[in-house]
Structure formats: C-alpha cells, structure tokens
Design an enzyme around this catalytic site. Structure first.
Site, PDB file in Angstrom:
ATOM      1  N   HIS A  74      47.532  36.585  79.350  1.00 52.43           N
ATOM      2  CA  HIS A  74      48.038  35.755  78.028  1.00 52.43           C
ATOM      3  C   HIS A  74      49.181  36.568  77.482  1.00 52.43           C
ATOM      4  O   HIS A  74      50.266  36.241  77.302  1.00 52.43           O
ATOM      5  CB  HIS A  74      47.145  35.507  77.166  1.00 52.43           C
ATOM      6  N   GLU A  75      48.787  37.884  77.294  1.00 51.01           N
ATOM      7  CA  GLU A  75      49.855  38.896  76.493  1.00 51.01           C
ATOM      8  C   GLU A  75      50.972  39.291  77.550  1.00 51.01           C
ATOM      9  O   GLU A  75      52.127  39.364  77.299  1.00 51.01           O
ATOM     10  CB  GLU A  75      49.247  40.217  76.095  1.00 51.01           C
ATOM     11  N   HIS A 117      53.460  36.590  77.382  1.00 45.88           N
ATOM     12  CA  HIS A 117      54.643  36.782  76.315  1.00 45.88           C
ATOM     13  C   HIS A 117      55.586  37.991  76.768  1.00 45.88           C
ATOM     14  O   HIS A 117      56.781  37.784  76.485  1.00 45.88           O
ATOM     15  CB  HIS A 117      53.799  37.452  75.082  1.00 45.88           C
ATOM     16  N   HIS A 135      58.406  36.587  78.701  1.00 48.50           N
ATOM     17  CA  HIS A 135      59.238  35.936  78.004  1.00 48.50           C
ATOM     18  C   HIS A 135      60.359  37.065  77.307  1.00 48.50           C
ATOM     19  O   HIS A 135      61.608  36.910  77.262  1.00 48.50           O
ATOM     20  CB  HIS A 135      58.669  35.366  76.623  1.00 48.50           C
TER      21      HIS A 135
END
Length: 670
Positions: A461-462, A465, A468
């Site tokens: 999940h991290e 990020h 991105h």
C-alpha cells in the site's frame, strides 16, 4: 555557527547531510528560512510590474524553497524519530507556520494579483497544466479566507494558528500514551504464543531496557497478541489500553482537544460562508458533497453489518464451546476469528510468516514495479536520519529517477501507523528535480523480520503511494505526486495491493526465509482464499469510523465528542463486539491535522476505483498487461494533480466505476 540546513548540499542526490544535522540546527535554520520566505512573498506582492503567470504564479511556486528544505528534514525526523526536543520544536513551529500561511493568503496585494490573473485567464495563453495551477492557487487563497476583511480576517488567522497548536498536541499526546504503556509477559503467557510473536515481544522488551518480553501498543504487536493469546484476561487488559489511547485523563488526554478542534473548524467554515465544515472540505474532493459520501457509506454499511452479525453468532458459539458464557467482546473477536480461519481454511497465520519476510516483500514490491513500469532499484550506502532506514537509487533505462527510503521498524520514538512522504517532490520548473520519497511502517523487528499478510499488504500500500511520487512527470512541485484530491490519493496505493494477491508474484517472492523454498501450493491457495476473510468485521470498523468523522463535521459541533460518538454508533447499530477502527481520542487521521477531516471515507471511495481499475487489467492480458500499465502511468501516476481526478480516471478506464466491484471484492454481495 555553521548550519548544514542552510547550506547547499553537496551530497549524493542532494540528500540532507543527516550525519551533520543536530537538533540545535533546526530552530535557527527555521527562523532564517522563514524570514527569507516572507521576503520572497513580499517581493512578489509588491512587484511594480503588471501581474503575469511568470512573475506571480510561477514566482510563488519557486518561493520558500529554503523553508521547504528545512521542514522536509525536520518533519521527517519528528514523525519517525521523535524526542522531547523535537516535540518542543513542533509546538513552536506549528503556530508560526500557520501564521506564515495566513500572511501569504491574507496578503491583499498578492491576492489582487492572483485574482487579476484568474479573471483574465482566458487571454493568458496558458497550457492546461498552467491553467490548472492558476485555478488551484486562486482557489487556495479564497478557501483560506483571502477575501475576508477586518475582524473576520483576524479571527481566521487566530483560528488557523490555534488549530496548528491543537493538531501538534493531539499527535504528541497520542505518541506519549503509545510509548508509555507496555505489558510484561510471564512464562505462562509467553509459551502459548507463536514463535514470531515471542521474538517480537523480546525485541520490544529490550528496546525498553528490559530483560522480559513485553506487548506494546504498536499495532504490529498488539494485533497478533489479540489474535493468538488464549489468555482472555490479558487480551482484555491489552485491548482496553489500546482503546484508551488519548483518553487516560491528565495532560495527554485528547478529548477536550478534539472538541475544540471541531468547534474551530465549524467556525472556520462559517466564516467562509459554508453551512458546515464537511460542506467546505468536500467541495474540492471527488465526492463534492456530504450526501454523496453518506450514500456510498450506506451502500456498504448494510451488507457489512449483516455479515458481521452473522460472523458474531459463529464466534460466540466458539467462545461458549470454550466454557465462556456471556457476550462476545471486542477483545475476543480477533482470537476466535483466527481460530475460525484456521479451522475453515486450515490456515495458521504463524505458518505463513516464514514465507513473508520483510526482505522478500520489499523485493516483491520492487519486482512488480519493474515489470509494470521498468523501474530498477539499487541499494545506497548513505547517512540517513535513523540506523534502521535504508535507501535505494531508482532508475529506468539507466536514467536516474529518484531516491526511495524505507523506514520499516516500530520504535517508541515513531508515531503509530504507516505513511508515505516526500522529502523532495518531482518538478521541472523552476528547475528539474527528482523526488526523494520515504515509506514509514511499524513492523516488529526480528532476525529476520517476518510479516503477517496484512503487514505485507501495508508495505505494498505505502509503496503504491511511493510510485505516485516516483512516476510523477509534471512541471510544478505543488501539483506533483500525491498532491491530489484526498479521495483520489488512495487509488494508487490501494490498487497496488492487488499485485500481492497475484499468484505468480507470491510464487516468486513468498519463499521461506531459511530454506528459500517456495510457499507450498496448498498453503498459497489457502492464503489467497482467506485473504478477504472476516471482511464483515474489517468493513464495519472502518465504515463506523468514517461515519463518525463525517457526522462530527456535518452538523452542530458537539460539546462532548465522546457522547456524540456513542450516539452515532448506537444509531447505526454497530455490533457490540466491534469498535471503531480509530476512536475519537486517537483518531489521528482526523484530529492531528486537516488531511483526512471529513475525509476518512476516502479510502473506500478510492477502493471503489481500485477494484474497478484492477478489473481493467484482468479484462485485458492479466496483472502485467503492458498496455494497461502504460495507461495507468500515463493517465494517473504521472499526472499528479495536474488535471481533475474524474477526468484522469475516465481517461484511464473510459468511465467512472460503481460500488459493485468493491462489494464483490470484499465478499459482501448479497
């Protein structure tokens, strides 16, 4: 005194020279950089030339570089490696930064220049990205109160300064409660736990200078303890301490702070002409209105609650079969859910962990990024802010892209949770710069560190990020990377979690940390089948938190937030044995700052999109469909906030999604 924070950094990749930076450098560097930023903004506002995009908007974009440099270092270490000196500096810096922000947006000359450009925007010959930046800049000024005058203007400044103080205090109180509690385990309590948890408990004890194993309030310790300990008395004790964070009375109690924050937010919204803070906050998000958020949460709540209630009946029967009468309690749920998972799926989480070592999961996240986007990662040996941190140079086709830093282990000086931040954002103007991206987690330390499946998902999940940021390709830093609507920002992170469930990824990377053997096919199959086990519980605890957050900010502000929390939960009928994922006194997403206030729903809003987005890969050539990966990068990951998120998603998928894929993915379809 020479101050490395104020110097040019002649270091590899211009990374902060952490080995030379001490706490004594922060305050003088901050004051110097803050004054320089003020001078830069003043020069823009007082420029005798007519306003232009270059001398106003781009000049604002370039201003405060020195201040950003100081703060990127400070807030990185203050969040991940706090100490009393840094906490004091946070309390000092917060109001000053709020005042500075109010000075900028409250500068009438500057606002007049921005407004003149906004009113003349159609004749300026701007690119789409420049037009977007102008719109966002003008909107930021208006929503900050730039159009207010007199006492209303002064009141807004006082509100923002006070909110900064309160958010800092909320965070520090929570950190103090989390760091201050631990429970020693005697031999009897210890021997019933799986080996990985025993090891983590001993490591936690040594960190506190003890020779005994302990359970702390770190999620990576307390959740598995609640799952695996048969000692109901100790589970209750640990759970009550976990639930009481921020509500223990005394100087670390957050309840009065939460009440004041809610009052000030409501007043802030009314000064700007909104009925509620929720209406103000959601105006710029994809959801737009509280009504649309309530509609989404309501669609998910009913099937989730129905599933949770059915699960509660099964778990109660299991508990009573153990000779325990009465109701299932919150400290019972995880224990009996784990026993049920083992029974129904023949899956023991302790058997999974040897195949999910931190090293292999990092390599898995990197390997997927390589296959999808061609990114390569080379370990760096450079000084960082803590010995646990690690760094990699990120390249593509031999060309430098970024630096990625991983800070994975729990420690008393680190706030709870997991997050991604950028010490430096990607930009091309006013100068080209590659990002420096940090992932922070709170995994239990071990030799080696072994993760649960949920923790492996957190790592992915991290890293979503991080991608991105890493793949951002815009001109201006303020709209690069994750600088997007709050209910869009979780799309890349939640979407990336799906690749952890791809069998070929697990077959390659989920290997035993000692033998290197692949996870047995039958265990892999069981793990994937059980991956969405207990979704009634997980969905209910999340949606309840989102509903409370929205209700807090939608109507009249409560004098007693805890009473209103209870009223909301009673109204929606939350099952007795499930609590909010984040109760008000430790709801840092909402009260440590404005980030997720009225916006905790955004994880689910993004999940609607991520379920639909991954379906696009499945409808194509599979998880590593090259065309879909290119479209994902082109239309979403590289674009940051340079366009409206609905337009970006529609460009990727051809349409906006419905809630069906989410319910199907969570196993909640009727």
């Amino acid at each position: 005194m020479s101050n490395p924070l104020l110097e040019d950094w002649d270091t590899p990749f211009q990374i902060a020279p952490f080995e030379r930076i001490g706490d004594a450098h922060f305050a003088p560097a901050f004051e110097t950089a803050l004054e320089a930023a003020r001078d830069e903004v003043r020069a823009i506002a007082e420029n005798p030339e007519n306003p232009s995009f270059a001398n106003t908007i781009e000049a604002l974009e370039a201003s405060g570089e020195g201040l950003d440099k100081v703060l990127s270092v400070f807030f990185s270490v203050a969040g991940a490696d706090s100490n009393p000196e840094r906490q004091e500096l946070q309390r000092d810096f917060g109001p000053k930064l709020a005042a500075y922000s109010s000075e900028v947006t409250g500068n009438k000359q500057l606002f007049a220049r921005v407004t003149a450009l906004w009113e003349d925007r159609d004749s300026l010959g701007l690119s789409d990205e420049q037009a977007r930046l102008l719109m966002l800049t003008h909107r930021r000024f208006v929503r900050a109160g730039a159009a207010l005058d007199g006492e209303e203007d002064q009141r807004m400044r006082r509100i923002m300064a006070r909110l900064a103080e309160l958010g800092t205090q909320f965070t520090q109180n929570l950190l103090a409660d989390e760091a201050g509690w631990y429970m020693e385990l005697d031999d009897q309590a210890l021997e019933t736990l799986p080996e990985f948890l025993k090891t983590a408990a001993y490591d936690a004890g040594r960190e506190k200078g003890l020779e005994r194993p302990v359970i702390t309030l770190s999620r990576s310790l307390i959740v598995p303890f609640l799952q695996f300990s048969p000692r109901r008395d100790l589970r209750e004790r640990a759970f009550r301490a976990w639930e009481a964070r921020g509500a223990n009375g005394g100087k670390t109690d957050n309840r009065a702070i939460a009440a004041e924050i809610l009052r000030l937010r409501h007043e802030r919204a009314q000064l700007l002409g909104y009925d509620s803070f929720a209406a103000y906050k959601l105006e710029t998000e994809m959801a737009k209105t509280p009504e649309r958020v309530k509609e989404l949460l309501g669609e998910v709540w009913k099937p989730a609650k129905r599933q949770a209630e059915a699960d509660a009946e099964v778990l109660t029967e299991m508990m009573q079969a153990d000779g325990i009468n009465g109701e299932l309690q919150p400290w019972d749920w995880r224990y009996y859910a784990e026993k049920r998972r083992k029974a129904e799926h023949d899956l023991d989480e302790a058997a999974l962990k040897p195949y999910l070592s931190l090293e292999r999961m990092i390599n898995a996240a990197f390997g997927v990024a390589n296959r999808l986007f061609g990114l390569e990662f080379r370990a760096l040996d450079i000084p960082l802010y803590h010995p646990d941190c690690r760094a990699w140079e990120v390249t593509r086709n031999g060309r430098y892209v970024a630096v990625f830093i991983g800070d994975y282990f729990a420690r008393a000086s680190k706030r709870s949770g997991a997050w991604c931040s950028a010490m430096r954002g990607q930009a091309k103007r006013p100068k080209v710069q590659g990002p420096v991206v940090v992932n922070v987690c709170n995994f239990a330390k071990g030799e080696p560190a072994l993760l649960s499946y949920d923790e492996a998902r957190t790592l992915f999940h991290e890293f979503g990020h991080a991608l991105h940021h890493l793949l951002s390709d815009v001109n201006y830093e303020s709209i690069s990377g994750t600088s997007v609507a709050r209910d869009f920002v979780e799309l890349p992170s939640q979407l990336y979690e799906h690749w952890l469930e791809v069998p070929e990824v697990l077959e390659k990377y989920a290997r035993h940390y000692r033998t290197g053997e692949a996870m047995p096919p039958e265990l892999l199959e069981k793990m994937l089948k059980a991956a969405h086990f207990d979704q009634g519980f997980q969905t209910v605890e999340y949606v309840a938190s989102a509903m409370v957050d929205l209700a807090f900010h939608e109507g009249d502000t409560p004098d007693d937030p805890m009473a209103k929390q209870r009223k909301i939960l009673d109204k929606i009928g939350i099952p007795h044995a499930i609590t909010m994922r984040h109760a008000t006194p430790h709801f840092a997403h909402v009260f440590a700052g404005d980030g997720y206030s009225s916006g905790y729903y955004s994880y689910m809003w993004s999940e609607v999109m991520d379920a639909d987005a991954f379906a696009a890969f499945e409808e194509g050539a599979g998880a590593f469909d090259e065309e879909r990966a290119k479209a994902l990068e082109t239309h979403i990951l590289s674009r940051g906030g340079s366009a409206d998120p609905e337009a970006l998603y529609t460009a990727f998928r051809g349409r906006l999604p419905g809630v069906e894929a989410l319910l199907k993915g969570r196993g909640l379809m009727a």
